[in-house]
Scaffold this active site. Sequence first.
Site, PDB file in Angstrom:
ATOM      1  N   HIS A 192       0.830  -1.208   0.000  1.00 41.92           N
ATOM      2  CA  HIS A 192       0.000   0.000   0.000  1.00 41.92           C
ATOM      3  C   HIS A 192       0.863   1.256   0.000  1.00 41.92           C
ATOM      4  O   HIS A 192       1.808   1.367   0.767  1.00 41.92           O
ATOM      5  CB  HIS A 192      -0.912   0.017   1.232  1.00 41.92           C
ATOM      6  CG  HIS A 192      -2.048  -0.966   1.137  1.00 41.92           C
ATOM      7  ND1 HIS A 192      -3.077  -1.007   2.042  1.00 41.92           N
ATOM      8  CD2 HIS A 192      -2.330  -1.934   0.223  1.00 41.92           C
ATOM      9  CE1 HIS A 192      -3.931  -1.950   1.694  1.00 41.92           C
ATOM     10  NE2 HIS A 192      -3.487  -2.538   0.602  1.00 41.92           N
ATOM     11  N   LYS A 241       0.418  -0.587  15.110  1.00 38.74           N
ATOM     12  CA  LYS A 241       1.804  -0.610  15.590  1.00 38.74           C
ATOM     13  C   LYS A 241       2.199  -1.858  16.373  1.00 38.74           C
ATOM     14  O   LYS A 241       3.390  -2.155  16.512  1.00 38.74           O
ATOM     15  CB  LYS A 241       2.067   0.620  16.486  1.00 38.74           C
ATOM     16  CG  LYS A 241       2.199   1.902  15.738  1.00 38.74           C
ATOM     17  CD  LYS A 241       3.507   1.976  14.980  1.00 38.74           C
ATOM     18  CE  LYS A 241       3.357   2.763  13.716  1.00 38.74           C
ATOM     19  NZ  LYS A 241       3.796   2.170  12.511  1.00 38.74           N
TER      20      LYS A 241
END
Length: 388
Positions: free
Chosen positions: A74, A298
């Site tokens: 992406h 994360k």
Amino acid sequence: MTFKTRVAIIGAGPAGLILARYLAIHNIDTIVIENRSREYVQSRVRAGILEAQLVALLDEIGVGERLHKEGFEHQGIYLQIPGNRHHINFKELVDQTVWAYGQTEIQRDLHKACDVQGQKNFYEVTDVNLVDVNSTKPKVHFTDAHGIKQVIECEAIAGCDGFWGVSRKAIPNVEKDCFEKVYPFSWLGIMANVKPSIDELVYAWHPKGFALNSMRSEKVTRLYLQVEPNDDLAKWSDERCWDELSERLALDGWELERGPITEKSILAMRSFVSNKMQYGRLFLAGDAAHTVPPTGAKGLNLAANDVRLLGETLVELLTKNNQDFADDYSRKALEKVWGATRFSWWFTSMMHTNGDPFDAQLQLAQINHVIKSKYAAADLAEKYVGVR
Ligand code: RFL
Ligand code: PHB
């Protein structure tokens, strides 16, 4: 029975198995123990977005092949407020990309590599007890899947057993070095057998609450909705989930594809950091030491950062007796941990509504700033892709 190995690894999640592979490549043998079954660990639905550094680590330990074939690279994400879907282009802003590839697939690739390499793993263990961790000859006591008591004698222990594991608690008085924030909302996660409705992830602010449109493959979509902290899954029929997602993600001329929902779960949101990640010969990595709300994607990436540092640390300690290097593990890992904790908290706070109209206006002002200022967008991009 007593087994001897150089490093005992507690937990066969991504942190534990990536570490086992890393150390195997550096000729350090390990034994991994895990309290769930291999099938359970394999199918647990979790992360989906990988930073380039994690991809590089998976390549380095020889498990990146399928990711490059089946994952999606992406260039950025969409940030959405009602009536406006704006693309934040990471590639243009900070010259980095991220990869969409499910944690379940990483786990499958790691299991395959463990089988090929003949890695010694015990699944479905109980009564795990870490002994003499402050000596150079620590031990791990546990009961195996057949009810037999076992002991591992080793030179170091890697606590990779997640937020609820036993390793962190083996550090004396660790609570006083722990920091925690629990958020007043949860995520309802949905997996659906339907092709993604869009090319890249959409993070959407909406007065009724946050929504995220993610994906796993050409045929599988992953979606999330902000819900009440104690929300009841039984109240979320498939139809209600789709209606709510369609409303929160709505944009003129675009429609959310619907399909059969295969999995639904509610997850609590918390930020947690243990500022002590080592004690004697016990080292913590991944969720065992810290967790973040998933908004910034994360958690897995931080776990991978710890594992790289811990891998290097154990190589230095066990092959060169470099104690000074080892003593610095916590400090080095925590730099990135607190950076990602701050980013995840900021992104979470900006995107989730709390019913206060003043706070909602501030959130919209903040999102508009990110949309309009290339510096603010670059700051988000830098944190999201994990540039060091
Ligand atoms: P894990 O994956 O929790 O693995 C720990 C393992 O230890 C085992 N265990 C024990 N084993 C032996 N003895 C004991 N006493 C034990 N106690 C526990 C557990 O059974 C387990 O197998 O931790 P690890 O390896 O540190 O990996 C961390 C990641 O799994 C986690 O940070 C991410 O999944 C977080 N996360 C995301 N991270 C990202 O980077 N990108 C994402 O897009 C992303 N999305 C997500 C997420 C987490 C989510 N949930 C469910 C919390 C999306 C979701 C919904
Ligand atoms: C996911 O696909 O599971 C995912 C993606 C991005 C996030 C969190 C979860 O921020």
